[in-house]
Design a protein around this motif. Sequence first.
Motif, PDB file in Angstrom:
ATOM      1  N   GLY A 216       0.845  -1.188   0.000  1.00  9.74           N
ATOM      2  CA  GLY A 216       0.000   0.000   0.000  1.00  9.74           C
ATOM      3  C   GLY A 216       0.880   1.237   0.000  1.00  9.74           C
ATOM      4  O   GLY A 216       2.112   1.127  -0.046  1.00  9.74           O
TER       5      GLY A 216
ATOM      6  N   ASP B 116      -5.454  10.774  -1.543  1.00  8.57           N
ATOM      7  CA  ASP B 116      -5.787   9.686  -2.473  1.00  8.57           C
ATOM      8  C   ASP B 116      -5.525  10.071  -3.931  1.00  8.57           C
ATOM      9  O   ASP B 116      -6.203   9.585  -4.833  1.00  8.57           O
TER      10      ASP B 116
ATOM     11  N   ARG C 227      -3.007   6.810  -4.754  1.00  5.29           N
ATOM     12  CA  ARG C 227      -3.316   5.435  -4.378  1.00  5.29           C
ATOM     13  C   ARG C 227      -4.054   4.648  -5.453  1.00  5.29           C
ATOM     14  O   ARG C 227      -3.701   3.480  -5.702  1.00  5.29           O
TER      15      ARG C 227
ATOM     16  N   HIS D 192      -4.287  -5.677   1.206  1.00  4.89           N
ATOM     17  CA  HIS D 192      -3.872  -4.284   1.083  1.00  4.89           C
ATOM     18  C   HIS D 192      -3.587  -3.699   2.473  1.00  4.89           C
ATOM     19  O   HIS D 192      -4.347  -3.920   3.406  1.00  4.89           O
TER      20      HIS D 192
ATOM     21  N   LEU E 176      -7.510   2.797   3.015  1.00  6.75           N
ATOM     22  CA  LEU E 176      -8.498   2.957   1.944  1.00  6.75           C
ATOM     23  C   LEU E 176      -9.620   3.835   2.490  1.00  6.75           C
ATOM     24  O   LEU E 176     -10.354   4.469   1.744  1.00  6.75           O
TER      25      LEU E 176
ATOM     26  N   SER F  25     -10.197   5.125  -3.537  1.00  2.51           N
ATOM     27  CA  SER F  25      -9.513   3.829  -3.629  1.00  2.51           C
ATOM     28  C   SER F  25     -10.306   2.684  -3.013  1.00  2.51           C
ATOM     29  O   SER F  25     -10.153   1.533  -3.428  1.00  2.51           O
ATOM     30  N   ALA F  26     -11.104   2.992  -2.008  1.00  5.33           N
ATOM     31  CA  ALA F  26     -11.907   1.933  -1.381  1.00  5.33           C
ATOM     32  C   ALA F  26     -12.910   1.385  -2.391  1.00  5.33           C
ATOM     33  O   ALA F  26     -13.117   0.165  -2.487  1.00  5.33           O
TER      34      ALA F  26
ATOM     35  N   TYR G 197     -10.960  -0.659  -5.000  1.00  3.16           N
ATOM     36  CA  TYR G 197     -10.544  -1.979  -4.508  1.00  3.16           C
ATOM     37  C   TYR G 197     -11.750  -2.907  -4.399  1.00  3.16           C
ATOM     38  O   TYR G 197     -11.676  -4.095  -4.732  1.00  3.16           O
TER      39      TYR G 197
END
Length: 441
Positions: free
Chosen positions: A340, A346, A349, A375, A394, A409-410, A413
């Motif tokens: 990570g 962000d 990322r 992650h 995240l 990013s959450a 992912y």
Amino acid sequence: MPNATFHFPPDFLWGVATAPHQVEGNNTNNQWWAWEQQEGRIAEGHTSGLACDWWEHAEVDFDQAAAMGLNALRLGVEWSRVEVAPGQIDTAALDRYCEMLQGLRERGIEPMVTLHHFSDPLWLTEQGGWLHPNVVALFTRYVEQVVRALGEFTTLWCTINEPNVYTYGGYIGGMFPPGQNDSRVGFAVLRNMLRAHAAAYNRIHRLQEDARVGLAHNMRFFDPVRPRHPLDWLAAWVRDLGFNQTTIKAVWDGWWVPPVALGPAFPLRRTLDWFGLNYYTRDLVQFDHQAKGDFFAQSSHDPEAEILDGDYGELYPKGMFRALKQLARMNIPIYVTENGIPDSDDDQRPRALLLHVHQMWRALQDNVPVKGYYHWTLTDNFEWAEGWTLPFGLIELDLETQQRTLRPSADLYAAIAKGDALTPELLDAYAPELRDVILPG
Ligand code: FCB
């Protein structure tokens, strides 16, 4: 426009990684807590405090992980909570861990349990920590208690997190407790940690038939600044040996190699059912005859590279592929147990995540047995000597209110995990600049 979807196996584990001291809060009985109270030890005078309040409310984050479609989560057991004084077990603490693991199972999330992640009980520290002559026996006694209590809920065990980073931080670089700068002492600590890993490996297998036991190892690349310069090459080789290869040689090949020691380490040989790779970044290395304390080398970054926040290092996704290819020789399952970047706004990322997942996909195409990716990390947490200044989550955490806010990013992912794939649509939505990199032509 070229289009391709990068698929992952349907049983691939998509998880997040955490460590007890970084998330639980009020871990007052370990050496890190004591260290945080000393002036000048932690960036901006930060302390772990309530952290992510997992001791009371880990389930808040478990819900988040489940909503993101994750099927794996790496969490740790805190030795100082379980064994509050030598030989004295707090069964209520073990019950709380059972409750957490059960909570994960109920949400369809497979737990991986780390037994040691940088923090030691204060009583052990007071008796010399990992230099204690009986530390291997003390550690396995604690491990046995944990496996007996938690074995109903998991078979996936990670003995010790990053013995090399613990050793470097505490005994060579000195930014972790106990803040020493003596590599000879450091190597003695490392040897004891690796012996303890092997002893724990055997003990867990004796207690649980279907246990799968591994270790999480931080691999960092050291490349010569001037690739054809023999002294730069040598300096990089020495760093790689000292930081990366010594651990692998000990617990896989059963040999101590310099600078840690020289000779057989037979009882440690093949004490891995799987390998845990923690991969973050790389250094460029240049020979410097004056840098005696630093093994005659100076580190720098590639001037062309994208640098991560907090000067954390180069964004170097190719290292993921290189590390996985190197580890393939062991021919055992590999989990990426951490990867990570620190990035509060962000803005890097999503790109970093896509690039690293892509490099992992490349390794899979070469038949490297990568089975999962955890992650680092789910929710911003206490980042050791850097305090709260390096947000790896995240999910953003407001420390005052404990409020959580998902970063873009959450969502990215979650989409990768739910689809078991990296798609052109995700590239376009989150990092269109990567089209030419990942889908050239
Ligand atoms: C690793 C540690 C982990 C976290 C990340 C950023 O070295 O294992 O606890 O601090 O770095």
